[in-house]
Write an enzyme that holds these catalytic residues in place. Structure first.
Site, PDB file in Angstrom:
ATOM      1  N   ASP A   1       0.815  -1.223   0.000  1.00 28.17           N
ATOM      2  CA  ASP A   1       0.000   0.000   0.000  1.00 28.17           C
ATOM      3  C   ASP A   1       0.849   1.274   0.000  1.00 28.17           C
ATOM      4  OD1 ASP A   1      -3.033  -0.926   0.561  1.00 28.17           O
ATOM      5  OD2 ASP A   1      -1.652  -2.227   1.647  1.00 28.17           O
TER       6      ASP A   1
ATOM      7  N   HIS B   1       0.708   3.536  -2.566  1.00 20.83           N
ATOM      8  CA  HIS B   1      -0.236   4.554  -3.049  1.00 20.83           C
ATOM      9  C   HIS B   1       0.468   5.720  -3.725  1.00 20.83           C
ATOM     10  CE1 HIS B   1      -4.085   3.026  -1.424  1.00 20.83           C
ATOM     11  NE2 HIS B   1      -3.336   2.503  -0.459  1.00 20.83           N
TER      12      HIS B   1
ATOM     13  N   ASP C   1      -1.565  -2.174  -4.361  1.00 20.86           N
ATOM     14  CA  ASP C   1      -1.771  -0.728  -4.267  1.00 20.86           C
ATOM     15  C   ASP C   1      -0.459   0.038  -4.347  1.00 20.86           C
ATOM     16  OD1 ASP C   1      -4.483  -0.912  -4.212  1.00 20.86           O
ATOM     17  OD2 ASP C   1      -4.729  -0.455  -2.086  1.00 20.86           O
TER      18      ASP C   1
ATOM     19  N   ASN D   1      -6.711  -3.153  -4.952  1.00 16.04           N
ATOM     20  CA  ASN D   1      -8.012  -2.674  -5.421  1.00 16.04           C
ATOM     21  C   ASN D   1      -7.919  -1.290  -6.043  1.00 16.04           C
ATOM     22  OD1 ASN D   1      -7.453  -1.901  -2.618  1.00 16.04           O
ATOM     23  ND2 ASN D   1      -9.396  -0.836  -2.717  1.00 16.04           N
ATOM     24  N   HIS D   2      -6.847  -0.555  -5.780  1.00 16.73           N
ATOM     25  CA  HIS D   2      -6.682   0.767  -6.387  1.00 16.73           C
ATOM     26  C   HIS D   2      -6.060   0.682  -7.773  1.00 16.73           C
ATOM     27  CE1 HIS D   2      -7.625   3.830  -3.204  1.00 16.73           C
ATOM     28  NE2 HIS D   2      -7.625   2.734  -2.478  1.00 16.73           N
TER      29      HIS D   2
ATOM     30  N   HIS E   1      -3.706  -4.225   1.921  1.00 17.65           N
ATOM     31  CA  HIS E   1      -4.978  -3.509   1.904  1.00 17.65           C
ATOM     32  C   HIS E   1      -5.286  -2.835   3.238  1.00 17.65           C
ATOM     33  CE1 HIS E   1      -8.888  -2.233   0.566  1.00 17.65           C
ATOM     34  NE2 HIS E   1      -9.479  -2.872   1.547  1.00 17.65           N
TER      35      HIS E   1
ATOM     36  N   HIS F   1      -4.370  -0.626   6.292  1.00 17.13           N
ATOM     37  CA  HIS F   1      -3.350   0.419   6.402  1.00 17.13           C
ATOM     38  C   HIS F   1      -2.703   0.513   7.775  1.00 17.13           C
ATOM     39  CE1 HIS F   1      -4.238   3.088   2.657  1.00 17.13           C
ATOM     40  NE2 HIS F   1      -4.288   1.791   2.371  1.00 17.13           N
TER      41      HIS F   1
END
Length: 711
Positions: free
Chosen positions: A20, A22, A60, A128-129, A245, A247
């Site tokens: 994650d 991002h 992610d 999922n992002h 997923h 955080h």
């Protein structure tokens, strides 16, 4: 570290674990825009300094499904800077790479490519992002994979059954079976686990000597009845699960006492929501694996922007605040200002010890003003901290619990204990908002043909994935299906009878969830195919507006033929085999895996996964008009596609590794060993040993030498 080196580094995997990241989150923010890029630079620098064997990402990597040019460009820059070089790769892959990376046009690991010079391979699943979307089911990770900068694995194309085939890694006497599963909607994956449709394949040879590592990107905490994946669903032969997923950083492996495996949750490397879980110190992990022993070394991230959060309940301070006092609002404002100043002082002390940390911290003060209090002006309050915080506009968050009458003084008010403001709790999804709207809407605007679930998913595709034809295609598909249903029932062409039959048909579909999901998937497929067809026509058209129609049509046909022929060509063969084998490896380290590159089965499988444009009627007919028309509507074949691949291997000098399904009792070689694990197996009998780095850091200080299997 010296004792680790002297203890046999040639048998030890060193893996940098992160999830994650991002990249691109708030990239347009003048203060926080570069936070994700700076932290990703730090993560890759740690990997280079620690001389890890490879980097493992849990999904992610990007925040957006379609990252901006700046985000993609910066990511490519950093991967090229830190992951390319002459440092030898010390491990080899034994599994069939055409299966592990079958979705790529280059189905082999990037460090075995003779045109690239990779020093640190990166293996990643999608989240999922950054999940695959569109007619070609591509994502940003596929771009990095085609460029040779990253190895994207863990993809699943089937919505009916999932077979997870591991990447088999070998270094000295240590063998790792790396399993990966990219993000799938939680409700769908939950149902597939319940229906025994998820199978994890295991190597038949030396089944108990493999360290089984599984990377997953799903909800771990329960957000609904089926909107998460319980740990008990996973197979018990797994040794360690890297869970993405979520955080909140819980990177220290915790043991699941029922399944007897460990779970590590690295958490995110950037604060994306101002919630308590994000305020915990961010870490990445340096995972050491030697035989069946492991150790997770926690590495704190120093470039993450500091974040402090505190809750205030005004009703808990009756000696300070009296709701009947006309000046109580000013008193609350002064109290909150003092709290923010205290949090800023704490952030300043932390930053003085680490000059690499961003200067302006994130501050969040959640104020519960239940009990007759009134909130003050947040805009005026935030102006006083414009130059000192990174989020001045949302420092204060006011919320109020619903006051309920308690029937019994001893009865616990669970609503008061568990209720959280919507902005701080679970994120509302588009389909949930659609469902809530139609549940509270008036009768005249209620759906009569479509279902709330189908419409919600279509709207989500329209919003999140920019599928502009999603809603239109869903309406067309449902209209055609309803018309066929009414014709089969021989319903009279009377409006009252038709409305009654449509209502019954809609209720039947709502009860059959699987059939409804299949309808939505078919409608989305039609939308993507329609968009792909339009894009192909647009790309084939001439830029010269004065070109006549006949010439432009001929040009489109020529381009279409050329594109078709090009899609089936794979270029020159790869007969290099061991050409790069001299990079500090044994002679077979770079040519020992079956690639299956010289055959045409891969091209055939790729072509079978492509969508064909679906012709749609130019004019929609109402249900009543359909009965009055003599034209027969074409029938549709809605049967699910079957995906298959035939892999031909002509290499005779390759070590063959076959697999057996692990989740089916009839296919496992040692079914009795599994039952004995659940009853009397300890961590020592399983052969997995986890040692925390809270004490003296030595991952193999026990009986590793005596228990290590000699080659």
């Amino acid at each position: 570290m010296s004792r680790i080196n002297s203890g046999g580094e040639e048998d030890t995997f060193k893996i940098l674990v992160a999830t994650d990241i991002h990249l691109g989150y708030l990239e347009k923010d003048p203060v926080r825009g570069n936070d994700t890029f700076v932290t990703f630079d730090e993560i890759l620098r740690h990997a280079q300094q620690k001389e890890v064997d490879f980097i493992l990402l849990g999904g992610d990597l990007f925040h957006e499904n379609k990252p901006s040019r700046k985000t993609l460009h910066t990511c490519v820059e950093l991967l090229r800077k830190y992951c390319m070089g002459d440092h030898p790769v010390q491990f080899e892959i034994l599994s069939d790479q055409s299966v592990n990376f079958g979705f790529s046009k280059f189905p082999w690991v990037n460090y075995q490519d003779g045109n690239l010079n990779i020093s640190i391979p990166v293996f990643s699943i999608h989240g999922n992002h950054d999940d695959p979307t569109g007619a070609d089911a591509l994502c940003a990770l596929d771009i990095l994979s085609s460029a040779g900068l990253l190895n994207h694995f863990g993809r699943s194309s089937s919505v009916e059954k999932i077979d997870i085939s591991p990447i088999l890694l070998h270094k000295g006497s240590t063998k790792i079976a790396l399993y990966g599963l990219g993000s799938i909607p939680d409700e769908r994956l939950y149902r597939m686990f319940v229906n025994k449709q998820v199978t994890m394949l295991r190597p038949k040879e030396d089944e108990d000597n493999w360290f089984n590592l599984f990377v997953i990107h799903q909800n771990r905490s329960k957000h609904g009845a089926t909107n998460y994946i319980p740990e008990q669903f996973l197979d018990d032969f797994i040794d360690l699960v890297i869970w993405g997923h979520e955080h909140e950083c819980k990177i220290a492996p915790t043991r699941n006492e029922q399944q007897l495996f460990y779970v590590s949750q690295p958490g995110s490397s950037v604060v994306t929501s101002l919630s308590p879980g994000e305020a915990i110190k961010k870490h990445i992990g340096l995972l050491h694996i030697k035989g069946k022993k492991m150790n997770m070394e926690k590495i704190p991230l120093e470039t993450v922007r500091s974040f402090y959060i505190e809750d205030i309940v005004l009703a808990d301070h009756p000696d300070i605040f009296n709701p009947d006092n006309p000046k109580v609002t000013q008193a609350v404002q002064v109290f909150c200002m003092e709290k923010v100043e205290t949090l800023l002082d704490n952030a300043e002390r932390e930053r003085l010890g680490n000059p690499r940390q961003p200067e302006k911290p994130l501050i969040r003060l959640r104020v519960d003003y239940s009990g007759g209090f009134e909130p003050f002006s947040i805009h005026r309050f935030s102006q006083k901290f414009m130059e000192r915080t990174a989020n001045p506009k949302d420092i204060i968050h006011f919320f109020r619990h619903r006051e309920q009458k308690e029937k019994n003084e001893d009865e616990i008010n669970f609503e008061k204990l568990t209720r959280r403001p919507a902005s701080e709790g679970t994120t509302l999804r588009v389909e949930d908002l659609v469902k809530q709207y139609f549940q509270t809407a008036e009768q005249k605007v209620q759906l009569s043909l479509l279902t709330e679930r189908g419409m919600g998913e279509a709207v989500q595709e329209f919003v999140d994935k920019e599928e502009k034809d999603a809603i239109e295609e869903l309406v067309k598909f449902q209209l055609e299906k309803t018309q066929r249903f009414l014709k089969e029932r021989h319903t009279d062409a009377e409006e009252a009878k038709i409305d009654e039959e449509v209502r019954k048909f809609r209720e039947t579909r709502k009860e059959n969830i699987e059939e409804e999901e299949e309808e939505v998937r078919e409608a989305m497929t039609r939308a993507r195919a329609h968009r792909s067809h339009e894009a192909a026509l647009a790309s084939g058209s001439s830029d010269d507006d004065l070109m006549d129609i006949g010439m432009s049509e001929q040009k489109n046909n020529d381009d279409s033929d050329a594109g078709t022929s090009a899609s089936f060509s794979r270029g020159r063969g790869r007969g290099r085999g061991q050409a790069r084998g001299g990079r500090g490896q044994i002679s077979t380290s770079r040519g020992a895996s079956r690639r299956g590159r010289g055959n045409t089965s891969q091209e055939q499988s790729n072509s079978s996964r492509s969508y064909k444009p679906v012709s749609t009627p130019t004019k929609n007919m109402s249900i009543i008009d359909a009965f009055k028309s003599a034209r027969q509507q074409p029938s549709r074949n809605s049967s699910a596609k079957n995906y298959s691949e035939d892999i031909i291997d002509d290499d005779s000098d390759v070590e063959e590794v076959s697999f057996t399904a692990a989740s089916k009792v009839t296919q496992r070689l040692s079914s009795t060993s599994t039952s004995s694990k659940r009853s009397s197996q300890s961590q020592i009998t399983r052969g997995v040993d986890f040692e925390s780095d809270e004490d003296e850091f030595d991952p193999f200080k026990s009986t590793a030498a005596s228990r290590r299997k000699q080659r």
